[in-house]
Design a protein around this motif. Sequence first.
Motif, PDB file in Angstrom:
ATOM      1  N   GLU A 282       0.833  -1.194   0.000  1.00  0.00           N
ATOM      2  CA  GLU A 282       0.000   0.000   0.000  1.00  0.00           C
ATOM      3  C   GLU A 282       0.873   1.251   0.000  1.00  0.00           C
ATOM      4  OE1 GLU A 282      -2.351  -0.364   3.505  1.00  0.00           O
ATOM      5  OE2 GLU A 282      -3.855  -1.669   2.574  1.00  0.00           O
ATOM      6  N   LEU A 283       0.396   2.314  -0.641  1.00  0.00           N
ATOM      7  CA  LEU A 283       1.101   3.602  -0.534  1.00  0.00           C
ATOM      8  C   LEU A 283       1.184   3.981   0.937  1.00  0.00           C
ATOM      9  CD1 LEU A 283      -0.360   5.754  -3.464  1.00  0.00           C
ATOM     10  CD2 LEU A 283       1.997   4.958  -3.199  1.00  0.00           C
ATOM     11  N   GLY A 284       2.367   4.375   1.376  1.00  0.00           N
ATOM     12  CA  GLY A 284       2.574   4.749   2.775  1.00  0.00           C
ATOM     13  C   GLY A 284       3.020   3.601   3.656  1.00  0.00           C
ATOM     14  N   LYS A 310      16.136   8.066  -2.309  1.00  0.00           N
ATOM     15  CA  LYS A 310      15.020   7.298  -2.846  1.00  0.00           C
ATOM     16  C   LYS A 310      15.569   6.042  -3.502  1.00  0.00           C
ATOM     17  CE  LYS A 310      11.406  10.754  -3.631  1.00  0.00           C
ATOM     18  NZ  LYS A 310      12.061  11.917  -3.007  1.00  0.00           N
ATOM     19  N   PHE A 391       8.277   0.047  -7.807  1.00  0.00           N
ATOM     20  CA  PHE A 391       7.939   0.750  -6.573  1.00  0.00           C
ATOM     21  C   PHE A 391       9.004   1.815  -6.338  1.00  0.00           C
ATOM     22  CE2 PHE A 391       6.189  -3.496  -6.088  1.00  0.00           C
ATOM     23  CZ  PHE A 391       4.911  -3.263  -5.608  1.00  0.00           C
ATOM     24  N   ILE A 399       6.803   3.299   0.876  1.00  0.00           N
ATOM     25  CA  ILE A 399       6.358   3.358  -0.516  1.00  0.00           C
ATOM     26  C   ILE A 399       5.718   4.715  -0.783  1.00  0.00           C
ATOM     27  CG2 ILE A 399       4.867   2.328  -2.279  1.00  0.00           C
ATOM     28  CD1 ILE A 399       4.981  -0.296  -0.650  1.00  0.00           C
ATOM     29  N   VAL A 400       6.304   5.459  -1.716  1.00  0.00           N
ATOM     30  CA  VAL A 400       5.777   6.789  -2.043  1.00  0.00           C
ATOM     31  C   VAL A 400       5.121   6.824  -3.420  1.00  0.00           C
ATOM     32  CG1 VAL A 400       7.362   8.007  -0.510  1.00  0.00           C
ATOM     33  CG2 VAL A 400       8.045   7.539  -2.880  1.00  0.00           C
ATOM     34  N   SER A 401       5.378   5.813  -4.244  1.00  0.00           N
ATOM     35  CA  SER A 401       4.758   5.758  -5.562  1.00  0.00           C
ATOM     36  C   SER A 401       4.799   4.327  -6.087  1.00  0.00           C
ATOM     37  CB  SER A 401       5.478   6.694  -6.541  1.00  0.00           C
ATOM     38  OG  SER A 401       4.877   6.663  -7.826  1.00  0.00           O
ATOM     39  N   LYS A 402       3.774   3.988  -6.893  1.00  0.00           N
ATOM     40  CA  LYS A 402       3.723   2.677  -7.545  1.00  0.00           C
ATOM     41  C   LYS A 402       3.492   2.897  -9.046  1.00  0.00           C
ATOM     42  CE  LYS A 402       0.439   0.803  -4.993  1.00  0.00           C
ATOM     43  NZ  LYS A 402      -0.441  -0.274  -4.445  1.00  0.00           N
ATOM     44  N   TYR A 412       7.727  10.917 -12.215  1.00  0.00           N
ATOM     45  CA  TYR A 412       7.611  11.112 -10.768  1.00  0.00           C
ATOM     46  C   TYR A 412       8.883  11.725 -10.187  1.00  0.00           C
ATOM     47  CZ  TYR A 412       6.889  10.243  -5.806  1.00  0.00           C
ATOM     48  OH  TYR A 412       6.773  10.405  -4.447  1.00  0.00           O
TER      49      TYR A 412
END
Length: 416
Positions: A282-284, A310, A391, A399-402, A412
Amino acid sequence: MLSANIFAQFNVKVDIPSYLSDSDAYLYGFNGSKEILYSKGKIAGNTASFKVDKKYIGMMRAFFQKSNSSVNMVSENADVKFKIELDSKNKISDVVFEDKINQLFSNEVELQKKQELILPALIQIKDYYKPNESFYRSLESEIISLSKNNDSLYDSHPFLQYYHNNQKYSVQEKALSLKVEDFIDFYSKSGEYLETSTILKPSLINFLNVSKSNVEGNVDKLLAAVNLETPRGQTILSELIDIFSTYNMDKLKDKYLAQANNLKCTINDRLASTIQSNKNIELGAKFPNNTFVNSVHTKAKSLYDIKAAKKIVVFWSSTCSHCEAELPKLLEKYDKMKAQNIEIVGLSLDSNLNEFKSKANVYPWVSDSEGKGWYSSYGETYNVVATPTYFILDANNIIVSKPNHVGDVIDYLKLN
């Protein structure tokens, strides 16, 4: 209980070519589309042996890691023996079974292929000839032969009879003639062999295709009919969530994943695994750590050991055509990434470690592989269903982006 346990044990023995004498080999059973490891093979000379210590009736798959190929078979909780041969690329090319049920199964598969591929063509060709012509009569004879099913062959083999009788649900061409109610009745009343038959997932895909005018409404009907407080209902729910995830049907995936999370009853292992793997990404959420086993371009022992502002985690494979197209685009931006303290970590679903390392060395970033192909832990831990899968993590592995594609990664990170 002792006698029951002894009865439940059976062996699978395989005559193998010398090329596989140093291969890891695994024997899997099924719970829906999920493969469950039942035995790791022991290889002595030109024989691979698997011992199964509990009762199992259904489809099984023997996987030979070195050749990255496998053999499907049927288990009646009795010994199975077969011989395999390899082609020029060291892939399994021929399988000869010695036990009766798998000889019948091989004939069933061969007949099904002919019925799907050859029979329609013969029927069309016949229309170009007249009934009094000898070639017409030959075609008609072959059509009759291919159309026949001798169901009595399966009378003493209940699983194979089940598999034979219910192929209409899993074969797309046959399923098109069925109604939504036919599928729901099948799932509600099907016996104990459904989960081990490999029929469940393809039949659910066919059910969704038949339901395309009202997918959500018909899925709700199905789940009400199979009862989500039962193992059958929960396995079907798990399969549907996985299918919606694979086909990017996010609205439906989110709805039924929420329904799974809100169940108050005891959850079976299959659904619990689906819930957890989705929570992991999940994001976050904090991306689960991964311990490296065959790493390239790093001395780090795990994903968390790599420190960066990152991290781009990409699941890939040396045999993946989309990866071949997308990873060079990351390579073009890699110097810019390093200047911004961004690192790439590639986790490969290769089976052949030599092929993995050969391709991984083309790219300067960190790479690792378990060498188990789609039997790697990545699928269950990170819900990976396709390659490439991306990811983006922050410095704390959150997780900040998928991103869906490499272009989304570049956008991004503002690397254009």
